[in-house]
Design a protein around this motif. Structure first.
Motif, PDB file in Angstrom:
ATOM      1  N   VAL A 159      33.143  56.499  42.161  1.00 22.66           N
ATOM      2  CA  VAL A 159      33.338  55.306  41.355  1.00 22.66           C
ATOM      3  C   VAL A 159      34.799  54.881  41.341  1.00 22.66           C
ATOM      4  CG1 VAL A 159      33.145  54.335  39.038  1.00 22.66           C
ATOM      5  CG2 VAL A 159      31.327  55.800  39.925  1.00 22.66           C
ATOM      6  N   ASN A 160      35.705  55.802  41.083  1.00 20.13           N
ATOM      7  CA  ASN A 160      37.123  55.456  40.979  1.00 20.13           C
ATOM      8  C   ASN A 160      37.659  54.903  42.289  1.00 20.13           C
ATOM      9  OD1 ASN A 160      39.479  55.329  39.336  1.00 20.13           O
ATOM     10  ND2 ASN A 160      40.316  57.098  40.409  1.00 20.13           N
ATOM     11  N   ALA A 161      37.251  55.495  43.401  1.00 17.30           N
ATOM     12  CA  ALA A 161      37.729  55.034  44.703  1.00 17.30           C
ATOM     13  C   ALA A 161      37.233  53.633  45.020  1.00 17.30           C
ATOM     14  CB  ALA A 161      37.289  56.016  45.789  1.00 17.30           C
ATOM     15  N   LEU A 162      35.980  53.365  44.702  1.00 16.12           N
ATOM     16  CA  LEU A 162      35.433  52.038  44.959  1.00 16.12           C
ATOM     17  C   LEU A 162      36.063  50.990  44.052  1.00 16.12           C
ATOM     18  CD1 LEU A 162      31.639  52.832  45.438  1.00 16.12           C
ATOM     19  CD2 LEU A 162      33.207  51.985  47.177  1.00 16.12           C
ATOM     20  N   VAL A 163      36.240  51.317  42.785  1.00 20.01           N
ATOM     21  CA  VAL A 163      36.869  50.371  41.868  1.00 20.01           C
ATOM     22  C   VAL A 163      38.292  50.058  42.302  1.00 20.01           C
ATOM     23  CG1 VAL A 163      37.737  50.081  39.511  1.00 20.01           C
ATOM     24  CG2 VAL A 163      35.423  50.924  39.883  1.00 20.01           C
ATOM     25  N   ALA A 164      39.026  51.077  42.740  1.00 17.23           N
ATOM     26  CA  ALA A 164      40.397  50.858  43.218  1.00 17.23           C
ATOM     27  C   ALA A 164      40.410  49.910  44.417  1.00 17.23           C
ATOM     28  CB  ALA A 164      41.040  52.190  43.590  1.00 17.23           C
ATOM     29  N   ALA A 165      39.369  49.979  45.242  1.00 17.45           N
ATOM     30  CA  ALA A 165      39.289  49.102  46.411  1.00 17.45           C
ATOM     31  C   ALA A 165      38.924  47.672  46.026  1.00 17.45           C
ATOM     32  CB  ALA A 165      38.260  49.649  47.398  1.00 17.45           C
ATOM     33  N   LEU A 166      38.193  47.514  44.934  1.00 17.08           N
ATOM     34  CA  LEU A 166      37.658  46.195  44.582  1.00 17.08           C
ATOM     35  C   LEU A 166      38.456  45.449  43.525  1.00 17.08           C
ATOM     36  CD1 LEU A 166      33.867  47.136  44.431  1.00 17.08           C
ATOM     37  CD2 LEU A 166      35.001  45.833  46.231  1.00 17.08           C
ATOM     38  N   HIS A 167      39.006  46.149  42.539  1.00 11.50           N
ATOM     39  CA  HIS A 167      39.624  45.495  41.381  1.00 11.50           C
ATOM     40  C   HIS A 167      41.144  45.415  41.500  1.00 11.50           C
ATOM     41  CE1 HIS A 167      40.389  44.301  37.261  1.00 11.50           C
ATOM     42  NE2 HIS A 167      41.216  45.319  37.133  1.00 11.50           N
ATOM     43  N   PRO A 168      41.731  44.248  41.151  1.00  8.96           N
ATOM     44  CA  PRO A 168      41.050  42.985  40.853  1.00  8.96           C
ATOM     45  C   PRO A 168      40.622  42.283  42.127  1.00  8.96           C
ATOM     46  CG  PRO A 168      43.422  42.697  40.661  1.00  8.96           C
ATOM     47  CD  PRO A 168      43.198  44.150  40.945  1.00  8.96           C
ATOM     48  N   THR A 169      39.457  41.689  42.113  1.00 11.34           N
ATOM     49  CA  THR A 169      38.927  41.036  43.299  1.00 11.34           C
ATOM     50  C   THR A 169      39.669  39.726  43.568  1.00 11.34           C
ATOM     51  OG1 THR A 169      37.298  39.659  42.179  1.00 11.34           O
ATOM     52  CG2 THR A 169      36.653  41.933  42.679  1.00 11.34           C
ATOM     53  N   PRO A 170      39.562  39.208  44.792  1.00 14.32           N
ATOM     54  CA  PRO A 170      40.165  37.897  45.091  1.00 14.32           C
ATOM     55  C   PRO A 170      39.599  36.785  44.221  1.00 14.32           C
ATOM     56  CG  PRO A 170      39.538  39.043  47.110  1.00 14.32           C
ATOM     57  CD  PRO A 170      38.942  39.818  45.979  1.00 14.32           C
ATOM     58  N   ALA A 171      38.398  36.987  43.657  1.00 15.20           N
ATOM     59  CA  ALA A 171      37.783  35.967  42.817  1.00 15.20           C
ATOM     60  C   ALA A 171      38.474  35.829  41.463  1.00 15.20           C
ATOM     61  CB  ALA A 171      36.304  36.286  42.602  1.00 15.20           C
ATOM     62  N   VAL A 172      39.246  36.851  41.054  1.00  9.46           N
ATOM     63  CA  VAL A 172      39.955  36.773  39.774  1.00  9.46           C
ATOM     64  C   VAL A 172      41.462  36.948  39.922  1.00  9.46           C
ATOM     65  CG1 VAL A 172      37.955  37.629  38.527  1.00  9.46           C
ATOM     66  CG2 VAL A 172      39.702  39.250  39.265  1.00  9.46           C
ATOM     67  N   CYS A 173      41.922  37.258  41.150  1.00 11.60           N
ATOM     68  CA  CYS A 173      43.347  37.480  41.373  1.00 11.60           C
ATOM     69  C   CYS A 173      43.856  36.591  42.506  1.00 11.60           C
ATOM     70  CB  CYS A 173      43.600  38.956  41.684  1.00 11.60           C
ATOM     71  SG  CYS A 173      45.346  39.384  41.933  1.00 11.60           S
ATOM     72  N   GLY A 174      43.491  36.909  43.745  1.00 11.43           N
ATOM     73  CA  GLY A 174      43.913  36.089  44.882  1.00 11.43           C
ATOM     74  C   GLY A 174      44.233  36.928  46.094  1.00 11.43           C
ATOM     75  N   LEU A 175      44.840  36.290  47.088  1.00 12.17           N
ATOM     76  CA  LEU A 175      45.205  36.940  48.348  1.00 12.17           C
ATOM     77  C   LEU A 175      46.575  36.456  48.815  1.00 12.17           C
ATOM     78  CD1 LEU A 175      41.793  36.539  50.205  1.00 12.17           C
ATOM     79  CD2 LEU A 175      42.773  38.683  49.383  1.00 12.17           C
ATOM     80  N   PRO A 176      47.391  37.356  49.356  1.00 13.38           N
ATOM     81  CA  PRO A 176      47.250  38.810  49.309  1.00 13.38           C
ATOM     82  C   PRO A 176      47.284  39.295  47.865  1.00 13.38           C
ATOM     83  CG  PRO A 176      48.952  38.157  50.895  1.00 13.38           C
ATOM     84  CD  PRO A 176      48.612  36.946  50.073  1.00 13.38           C
ATOM     85  N   LYS A 177      46.542  40.362  47.578  1.00 10.42           N
ATOM     86  CA  LYS A 177      46.348  40.798  46.201  1.00 10.42           C
ATOM     87  C   LYS A 177      47.668  41.049  45.468  1.00 10.42           C
ATOM     88  CE  LYS A 177      43.167  43.925  45.248  1.00 10.42           C
ATOM     89  NZ  LYS A 177      42.475  45.230  45.021  1.00 10.42           N
ATOM     90  N   LYS A 178      48.583  41.774  46.102  1.00  7.96           N
ATOM     91  CA  LYS A 178      49.833  42.144  45.426  1.00  7.96           C
ATOM     92  C   LYS A 178      50.655  40.909  45.062  1.00  7.96           C
ATOM     93  CE  LYS A 178      54.006  44.954  45.902  1.00  7.96           C
ATOM     94  NZ  LYS A 178      54.786  45.879  46.778  1.00  7.96           N
ATOM     95  N   LYS A 179      50.815  39.983  46.004  1.00  5.24           N
ATOM     96  CA  LYS A 179      51.625  38.789  45.742  1.00  5.24           C
ATOM     97  C   LYS A 179      50.947  37.866  44.738  1.00  5.24           C
ATOM     98  CE  LYS A 179      54.280  38.597  50.046  1.00  5.24           C
ATOM     99  NZ  LYS A 179      54.633  37.767  51.219  1.00  5.24           N
ATOM    100  N   ALA A 180      49.623  37.754  44.836  1.00  4.52           N
ATOM    101  CA  ALA A 180      48.894  36.904  43.895  1.00  4.52           C
ATOM    102  C   ALA A 180      49.012  37.456  42.478  1.00  4.52           C
ATOM    103  CB  ALA A 180      47.427  36.808  44.307  1.00  4.52           C
ATOM    104  N   LYS A 181      48.899  38.764  42.346  1.00  5.00           N
ATOM    105  CA  LYS A 181      49.010  39.382  41.025  1.00  5.00           C
ATOM    106  C   LYS A 181      50.414  39.192  40.456  1.00  5.00           C
ATOM    107  CE  LYS A 181      48.469  43.784  38.611  1.00  5.00           C
ATOM    108  NZ  LYS A 181      48.213  45.233  38.752  1.00  5.00           N
TER     109      LYS A 181
END
Length: 388
Positions: A268-290
């Motif tokens: 569970v933890n590994a999958l959540v780390a891969a998914l959250h926050p998703t591009p649908a609530v954050c953006g792309l690239p994830k780090k810069k969008a956040k």
């Protein structure tokens, strides 16, 4: 437990300032509540605990937990509550002339500069609207949400440390049963006008493709083989008074990367780390969008666009009742199940102030005024129950 007994129990728990969560999964006719027996604060560190997790948008912040052990679990029937009209006609205050419009339009324009320069591919921008409602009753609002949105994940969460949160969210972050997982890519929004047979602009199609591709890439980086992943065709789905584009994604958790011997919890933890926050609530690239969101939105999202749900709870799986299985008493198996949802279409209640959180995905083709109007449409999900 009868409907009235259940809501009475929630009211008493709230009056005693004791943590609790009550929820109903999409399309189901029964719900669950965990009533914590003390006011102690529990956190989930690695998502290996059993109970109900409540996590913020910023994954660097603590994830709250109402543990299964130390809580009273009650089941309630909602069949009598979900027979109402899904999109009731109510007179909710309009935001057409809201002074926040100029501020949000300016924020979108600032993001468009980053998008057109190539620094970002997509960023999800949001805002918070505060409404003063003296004597607002969270338990009654939860009852209205259950009736109004039968196809959503509906919940009521209370903890003295977080205050009250409610939502009717359409988006699944992750479901895990045994070694199988499910998630979804959800993006693009337009108002429902009586049919799901609609045309989508290139902007929404591109946004949905961004989300889907990003999820698939993140799962692959986390160790899930592309051969183990199945994806559906893109289709239109209805959530309350809105339509979205959706792709379903399923797969198998590889034991070498995600699990420890004789355990189903490590995945569970590994999958959540891969998914959250998703591009649908954050953006792309994830780090810069956040980074852009945290520095430019101008307010703390808290648990809006975070995730929440059941964590590592046992579920009885009914197998086929063959003669051999019956003789061996093996027709019922017990598995651990996790069901996590993205905290969208939500509101927070603190004293007499109700905060509604709404947002939308911004790409280089976005129109700032149209993006504002999208947030107004999304705000109606909560206003339908606030002003009913």
């Amino acid at each position: 437990m009868t409907e009235e007994q259940f809501f009475d129990r929630l009211g008493k728990q709230y009056a005693q300032n004791l943590p609790f969560v009550a929820y109903r999964k999409p399309g189901e006719n029964s719900g669950t509540a965990f009533l914590q027996k003390s006011a102690e604060i529990f956190y989930s560190e690695e998502l290996t605990e059993k109970g109900f997790v409540f996590a913020p948008f910023d994954d660097k912040e603590q994830k709250f937990l109402i543990p299964e052990k130390g809580s009273e679990k009650i089941i309630f029937e909602t069949s009598g509550l979900t027979s109402g009209e899904e999109n009731p006609s109510v007179d909710a205050p309009s935001e057409a002339d809201n002074p926040a419009k100029e501020e949000h339009v300016s924020l979108v324009k600032s993001a468009l500069e980053k998008l057109k320069s190539g620094e970002l591919e997509k960023v999800v921008l949001s805002r918070k609207e505060e409404i003063n409602i003296p004597g607002v009753d969270p338990v009654e609002l939860f009852r209205r949400l259950l009736k109004t949105y039968p196809a959503a994940f509906v919940y009521l969460w209370y903890h003295p440390a977080t205050k009250v949160w409610l939502a009717a969210t359409p988006e699944t972050l992750l479901k895990v049963e045994g070694n199988r997982f499910k998630t979804m890519a959800l993006a693009g929004t337009q108002k429902y006008q009586g049919t799901t047979e609609v045309e989508w602009r290139d902007k929404e199609k591109q946004e949905q493709l961004f989300v889907t591709d990003s999820i698939l890439k993140n799962l692959e980086k986390a160790g899930v083989s592309t051969e183990e992943i199945q994806r559906s065709e893109v289709y239109t789905t209805k959530a309350g008074n809105l339509l979205h584009l959706r792709t379903d994604i399923t797969g198998q958790i590889p034991s070498t990367k995600f699990q420890i011997p004789n355990s189903e919890k490590a995945g569970v933890n590994a999958l959540v780390a891969a998914l959250h926050p998703t591009p649908a609530v954050c953006g792309l690239p994830k780090k810069k969008a956040k980074e852009f969101i945290l520095s430019e939105e101008g307010y703390d999202r808290e648990f809006y666009t975070g995730f929440l749900g059941e964590l590592n709870l046992q579920k009885n799986i009914q197998r086929s009742r063959t003669r051999r299985n019956v003789e061996n008493l093996a027709y019922r198996a017990v598995k651990q199940e996790t069901a996590l949802y993205v905290n969208l279409r939500c509101m927070k209640i603190e004293d007499d102030t109700v905060s509604i959180f709404v947002g939308g995905g911004i790409t280089k083709d976005s129109d700032p005024v149209a993006e504002w109007e999208e947030t107004v449409n999304k705000s109606q999900t909560m206003k339908k129950v606030l002003f009913k």
